[in-house]
Design an enzyme around this catalytic site. Structure first.
Site, PDB file in Angstrom:
ATOM      1  CE  LYS A 130      -4.166  -1.909   0.727  1.00 42.52           C
ATOM      2  NZ  LYS A 130      -5.416  -1.544   0.045  1.00 42.52           N
ATOM      3  CG  ASP A 155      -4.186  -0.358  -3.587  1.00 37.89           C
ATOM      4  OD1 ASP A 155      -4.526   0.662  -4.214  1.00 37.89           O
ATOM      5  OD2 ASP A 155      -4.994  -1.095  -2.990  1.00 37.89           O
ATOM      6  CD  GLU A 184      -5.578  -2.812  -5.964  1.00 37.41           C
ATOM      7  OE1 GLU A 184      -4.770  -3.774  -5.945  1.00 37.41           O
ATOM      8  OE2 GLU A 184      -6.439  -2.650  -5.095  1.00 37.41           O
ATOM      9  CG  ASP A 206      -9.926  -2.087  -5.250  1.00 42.06           C
ATOM     10  OD1 ASP A 206     -11.054  -2.615  -5.245  1.00 42.06           O
ATOM     11  OD2 ASP A 206      -9.277  -1.916  -4.192  1.00 42.06           O
ATOM     12  CE  LYS A 228     -11.023  -4.900  -2.110  1.00 44.20           C
ATOM     13  NZ  LYS A 228     -10.238  -3.980  -2.909  1.00 44.20           N
TER      14      LYS A 228
HETATM   15 MG    MG Z   1      -7.208  -1.464  -3.564  1.00 45.96          MG
END
Ligand code: MG
Length: 328
Positions: A130, A155, A184, A206, A228
């Site tokens: 992240k 991400d 992402e 996403d 997801k």
């Molecule tokens: Mg994400």
């Protein structure tokens, strides 16, 4: 009519989970769904208001008035899958293809050389990082991950701009960039700007998935869809991947272990049915939180889920003992 009961819970993060969360405790609710045919299944509801979801209170209030949110539709859909497996006396491990998961790192300070060796020894081949909070330290982390011969998923959670993204990417060496599997949500969704970003590196979508004008899309300005199951119609997402020639990865919603198991089950089912589309999954997110009685029952072996206690998605004893509150 189905009968709904719920049980609110709190998860305690070990560290700040991404660029939009503060590290405070996270609330959600488990749901028990009972059908008139006697089948009972369980699933999670874990809204991220920071990412635009309606709050848990609002979704439960809506349910009391008979309004079912998009997320709640998924919760019921997943609970149904759980119920059918439970009825058949099976677990999801017997219903799909084995799936490898990436290793999630929320804090770049964790990326020290010895740590990466340990991650590799456990059998992981991909790190998901992240990023967007400290680009300099994050670039150093990428150098270390690439040097350890591990694939990288970045991400940005939609923060930053085309300019910061471009500068960040062009400052990496060709070798480092070669280890990046995809980036992402590099910055807020914009069809033209994402199409430019896609020329630098593979792009995964996403959070802005629902903002895409799928019906009028000629060519997708991204390469990969992050599926997801906690909030997306999975069959529709797979159809779109086939139509636009995209790959897909199934991830959890950084939710309760019940949500994690459901995401794993969907990842395995998708891999079984669409092996050429599916990349490694990103479902093993339960370690972002302090261990609780549920995560303690999750039996993982490096990047794989190794076993399930009970039927369906598991946790039979724990789920059976919860003080469920009836909704209707
Ligand atoms: Mg994400």
């Amino acid at each position: 009519m189905i009968k709904l009961s719920f049980h609110p819970y709190v998860l305690k993060p070990l560290t700040s989970l991404n660029s939009v969360s503060t590290g405070a405790s996270r609330s959600g609710a488990l749901f028990k769904v009972e059908w008139p045919d006697g089948n009972i299944g369980y699933a999670d509801l874990h809204p991220w208001t920071e990412l635009g979801d309606d709050s848990l209170e609002k979704q439960i209030e809506g349910l009391r008035k008979g309004k079912i949110s998009r997320m709640m539709e998924q919760t019921i859909w997943l609970a149904r899958k759980d119920a059918l497996l439970r009825k058949a006396g099976k677990t999801f491990l017997t219903a799909g293809e084995k799936v490898r998961n990436n290793f999630l790192v929320s804090n770049v300070d964790e990326i020290i050389p010895g740590y990466l060796d340990d991650v590799k020894r456990q059998g992981f081949s991909t790190i998901k990082l992240k990023v967007g909070r400290n680009l300099k330290d994050e670039a150093t982390a990428i150098t270390r991950i690439a040097a350890a011969d591990l694939k990288i998923r970045l991400d940005f959670n939609g923060l930053g701009s085309w300019q910061t993204f471009e500068k960040f990417m062009t400052n990496l060496s060709p070798n480092e960039r070669a280890w990046i599997e995809y980036v992402e949500d590099p910055f807020p969704y914009d069809k033209a700007a994402w199409a430019e970003a896609k020329k630098l590196i593979k792009i995964a979508i996403d959070a802005p998935y629902a903002k895409v004008d799928w019906d009028n899309l000629q060519k997708a300005p991204f390469d990969i869809v992050v599926i997801k199951p906690a909030k997306m119609d999975v069959d529709q997402a797979i159809e779109r991947c086939m139509k636009f020639n995209l790959k897909a990865t199934v991830t959890s919603y950084m939710d309760h272990p019940v949500g994690v198991m459901h995401a794993l089950a969907i990842a395995m089912e998708c891999k079984q049915n669409h092996p050429s589309i599916m990349l490694d999954a990103g479902c093993l997110t339960h370690r972002c939180y302090q261990m609780d009685s549920f995560s303690a029952e999750m039996n993982t072996q490096g990047p794989f889920i190794a076993g399930v206690k009970g039927k369906g998605i598991g946790f039979d004893r724990l789920l059976g003992a919860l003080p469920w509150q009836s909704l209707n």
